[in-house]
Scaffold this motif. Structure first.
Motif, PDB file in Angstrom:
ATOM      1  N   UNK A  96      76.527  16.142  57.046  1.00 10.18           N
ATOM      2  CA  UNK A  96      77.290  16.172  58.543  1.00 10.18           C
ATOM      3  C   UNK A  96      78.275  17.085  58.719  1.00 10.18           C
ATOM      4  N   UNK A  97      78.344  18.234  59.294  1.00 12.65           N
ATOM      5  CA  UNK A  97      79.910  18.894  59.319  1.00 12.65           C
ATOM      6  C   UNK A  97      79.685  19.792  60.488  1.00 12.65           C
ATOM      7  N   UNK A  98      81.377  19.789  60.825  1.00 11.41           N
ATOM      8  CA  UNK A  98      81.302  20.957  61.503  1.00 11.41           C
ATOM      9  C   UNK A  98      81.883  22.328  61.413  1.00 11.41           C
ATOM     10  N   UNK A  99      80.684  23.068  62.230  1.00 15.37           N
ATOM     11  CA  UNK A  99      81.300  24.468  61.914  1.00 15.37           C
ATOM     12  C   UNK A  99      82.509  25.323  62.351  1.00 15.37           C
ATOM     13  N   UNK A 100      83.478  24.487  61.434  1.00 17.24           N
ATOM     14  CA  UNK A 100      84.954  24.916  61.289  1.00 17.24           C
ATOM     15  C   UNK A 100      85.137  26.656  61.325  1.00 17.24           C
ATOM     16  N   UNK A 101      84.370  26.879  61.023  1.00 17.32           N
ATOM     17  CA  UNK A 101      84.601  28.634  60.346  1.00 17.32           C
ATOM     18  C   UNK A 101      84.611  29.304  61.659  1.00 17.32           C
ATOM     19  N   UNK A 102      83.052  29.255  62.165  1.00 14.86           N
ATOM     20  CA  UNK A 102      83.750  29.675  63.953  1.00 14.86           C
ATOM     21  C   UNK A 102      84.037  28.909  64.372  1.00 14.86           C
ATOM     22  N   UNK A 120      84.099  13.806  66.727  1.00 17.40           N
ATOM     23  CA  UNK A 120      84.479  13.110  65.890  1.00 17.40           C
ATOM     24  C   UNK A 120      83.898  11.629  66.190  1.00 17.40           C
ATOM     25  N   UNK A 121      83.703  11.212  67.402  1.00 17.17           N
ATOM     26  CA  UNK A 121      83.256  10.330  68.118  1.00 17.17           C
ATOM     27  C   UNK A 121      82.474   9.322  67.506  1.00 17.17           C
ATOM     28  N   UNK A 122      81.053   9.800  67.102  1.00 18.97           N
ATOM     29  CA  UNK A 122      80.199   9.288  67.285  1.00 18.97           C
ATOM     30  C   UNK A 122      79.283   9.864  65.325  1.00 18.97           C
ATOM     31  N   UNK A 123      80.473  10.713  65.094  1.00 19.62           N
ATOM     32  CA  UNK A 123      80.333  10.833  63.671  1.00 19.62           C
ATOM     33  C   UNK A 123      79.646   9.831  62.859  1.00 19.62           C
ATOM     34  N   UNK A 124      80.189   8.534  62.737  1.00 17.50           N
ATOM     35  CA  UNK A 124      80.030   7.469  62.318  1.00 17.50           C
ATOM     36  C   UNK A 124      79.073   7.251  61.949  1.00 17.50           C
ATOM     37  N   UNK A 131      74.926  20.925  61.766  1.00 17.49           N
ATOM     38  CA  UNK A 131      75.976  21.382  62.071  1.00 17.49           C
ATOM     39  C   UNK A 131      76.130  20.869  63.511  1.00 17.49           C
ATOM     40  N   UNK A 132      77.536  20.266  63.480  1.00 16.77           N
ATOM     41  CA  UNK A 132      78.234  20.193  64.928  1.00 16.77           C
ATOM     42  C   UNK A 132      79.019  21.856  65.421  1.00 16.77           C
ATOM     43  N   UNK A 133      79.436  21.711  66.640  1.00 18.34           N
ATOM     44  CA  UNK A 133      80.595  22.266  66.954  1.00 18.34           C
ATOM     45  C   UNK A 133      81.464  22.411  67.729  1.00 18.34           C
ATOM     46  N   UNK A 134      83.243  22.940  66.927  1.00 14.71           N
ATOM     47  CA  UNK A 134      84.403  22.090  67.605  1.00 14.71           C
ATOM     48  C   UNK A 134      84.151  22.986  69.160  1.00 14.71           C
ATOM     49  N   UNK A 135      84.919  22.414  69.985  1.00 17.18           N
ATOM     50  CA  UNK A 135      85.429  23.887  71.162  1.00 17.18           C
ATOM     51  C   UNK A 135      87.060  23.400  71.462  1.00 17.18           C
ATOM     52  N   UNK A 136      87.414  24.570  72.481  1.00 17.73           N
ATOM     53  CA  UNK A 136      88.313  24.379  72.776  1.00 17.73           C
ATOM     54  C   UNK A 136      89.341  23.227  73.064  1.00 17.73           C
TER      55      UNK A 136
END
Lengths: 349, 349
Positions: free
Chosen positions: B162-168, B298-302, B324-329
DNA sequence: CTTGATTCCGAAAGCGCTTTCGGAATAGCG
DNA sequence: CGCTATTCCGAAAGCGCTTTCGGAATCAAG
């Protein structure tokens, strides 16, 4: 998965299972020769005892549980992980496990404890942030489950606890503020079903009295343990008839909210209004301004608590394991002398 | 302690132990009548099955372990407790336990995993912050222990994560900064044995290229995951020949340090130098100025991670559980348009 | 050599639960 | 009413380890 069992080792070595077991556990009735032989074989085959079987046979769980506070919120959590880390370290020295159990709600905490106690999963438990009278403590006592509490309830004579003397810390905070010339000192407290909240409030009152200041109900607000709640409480304090020139908060988290409240009134925290928090959380260094706080020795408390619990499980008398630490003032930038002109919101309006 | 055992119940009801067990576990070969009778008695006597025995008999541990990152530091820990809380909740739905295990050092992590796997204590494990190639993953695979990783290593095709697409996310951050007119964009990264650090650095480079900007080695600093390290890194960036007008950081914790570095150069973060962090930690709201950040869910990732792991333990194919989730500004106050006069340290001197 | 004390190990009985197996009791059918 | 199919439960064998107990082998002493 578990390919190498005791039985396997025994067969491999041509000796009895029980002998292998005793050799591994350093029983005195095993000759040095076979003990060595067995240990080498164990090492060679990568034997790891099945914990479950071991537990069933010995009757000791070799694990303790940490009861997560039911309603935790993001900002106060460094608290939890630091404790956990210390606990885990302490237990690891014996090879014991740390179970983290979370009750779905406060109501289910009792059920959770009951189940924990009679399921034999753990041989001890630690709980945090007790209420004034905490049913969890009563239950644990009833089940004769060794436990230690991080904090204290009102009657705390007959069990083990580790706490920080926040009452005198809050007296000190008042003293400090008074020495800076403050007379109208506000207080943002926590719900007083938490005993720590009561003690901190008491400390505040004691400090007031100690300095010949009167207690003014309008100067205290009770808020939940979050930054937002702190902000609301701080705001209403500042908007009152006689706004305080300084505010003491029950937790750093709330204090950060108060900082925000002050700024949003166009006032400058640390100059126009001083604020002092409690906990000594690391991120207080980075607030604006950096938060002055009463720092508690959170650092090794986890390890300490773990060691104490272990000692009790080993048969120690809980009463011998009560430890009261003290917090000390860490001055950063959010406190300062009272303004001569006593600039407050009134003049702003 | 465990007064009411199966045997006790059986004797009390005048039926066989096995029957009681099957009744409690809803076996189909038990009549409705006796099932009820047994369950009532169990309720009445407060029977709680001894987990250890149950585990030994069934061979399933009904517990999973969370491997604590070896070197955690105070500021980044909201991460850990939030994850733990979600995990515990997910497991609680089945009545499973959460074990927190902490290796004494990075070297001992392998040993810890080996022991965990063959001791039968858990039926699954979750690890965080994998390295580029992570021996923990190899080990877990070797032991055929179900696992899920929070994050990804370089080769991540054949396991669950389970990851967040920090690259993009970092590309986006660069885009954002460029749109504000920034051309000299610095980067404070994390040690690249962490794969997430590499991905974030890559994202930064991609963003640069995407905007026709060249990669300048002097604009990047690698720092440990702490505020102090971030401050040092930020300072050396600012003191360089061609100081950046904006700095992107691999973590919020470091970003907070960078904020401090900027201020200590007499510059104003958000005005003179923009900074963007990554993580979306709650306390970023309270830094000065409030930190602009790429927020990950991060909220419900656990909870999510727990559910995925459970599915795998149930026989699911790990490959089917990669998310793969994504982060937002999240714009707060630490970013802004580049200063026309491009005020930097040089002019200060 | 005997005899009694030691040393060392094998055998076996659990720990508290699950699960398979077989058989008694009951039901279904012609 | 006899026979097979069901339903339901008791008995027993583990799960993998620990620990007690007794006895064979070895030793020291007489």
């Amino acid at each position: 998965m578990q390919r190498v069992s005791l039985k396997f080792l025994a067969r491999e070595l041509g000796i009895a299972e029980g002998t292998v077991s005793r050799a591994l556990n350093d029983y005195p009735d095993i000759s040095e020769a076979t003990r060595l032989r067995v240990k080498e074989a164990a090492e060679h085959y990568g034997y790891k005892a099945n914990q479950t079987a071991r537990r069933l046979a010995t009757g000791v769980a070799e694990a303790v549980a940490y009861l997560m506070p039911a309603n935790t919120n993001a900002l106060s959590e460094p608290f939890v992980s630091q404790l956990l880390e210390g606990l885990a370290q302490s237990l690891a020295k014996r090879g014991w496990d740390l179970l983290v159990v979370q009750a779905a709600s406060i109501e289910e905490e009792a059920e959770t404890i009951a189940k924990l106690s009679s399921s034999g999963k753990v041989s001890g438990v630690v709980i945090s942030r007790p209420y004034k009278q905490d049913s969890r403590i009563d239950l644990l006592r009833k089940y004769k489950m060794p436990f230690i509490v991080h904090g204290r309830s009102v009657f705390h004579d007959d069990y083990a606890w580790y706490d920080v003397d926040s009452q005198s810390a809050f007296m000190d905070a008042v003293d400090h503020l008074v020495s800076l010339g403050h007379q109208k000192i506000g207080f943002v407290g926590a719900p007083t079903y938490y005993h720590f909240a009561q003690m901190r409030l008491d400390g505040y009152r004691d400090g007031l009295k100690h300095n010949g200041l009167g207690f003014n109900e309008n100067l205290v607000e009770i808020a939940e343990l979050s930054d937002d709640a702190g902000e609301r409480a701080g705001g209403s304090l500042l908007r009152s008839q006689t706004p305080p020139t300084a505010i003491i908060c029950a937790t750093d988290t709330q204090a950060i909210g108060v900082l925000a409240a002050i700024r949003s009134q166009g006032l400058e925290p640390g100059k126009d209004v001083s604020v002092i928090g409690y906990d000594g959380l690391a991120f207080g260094k980075h607030t604006s301004p950096p938060l002055t706080t009463m720092a508690q020795p959170l650092a090794h408390s986890g390890r300490q608590i773990g060691d104490m619990l272990l000692a009790i499980i080993d048969g120690g008398n809980p009463v011998d394991y009560q430890e009261l630490r003290s917090a000390k003032l860490v001055r950063r930038m959010s406190d300062g002398p009272v303004r001569p002109e006593n600039k407050t919101l009134h003049e702003e309006e």
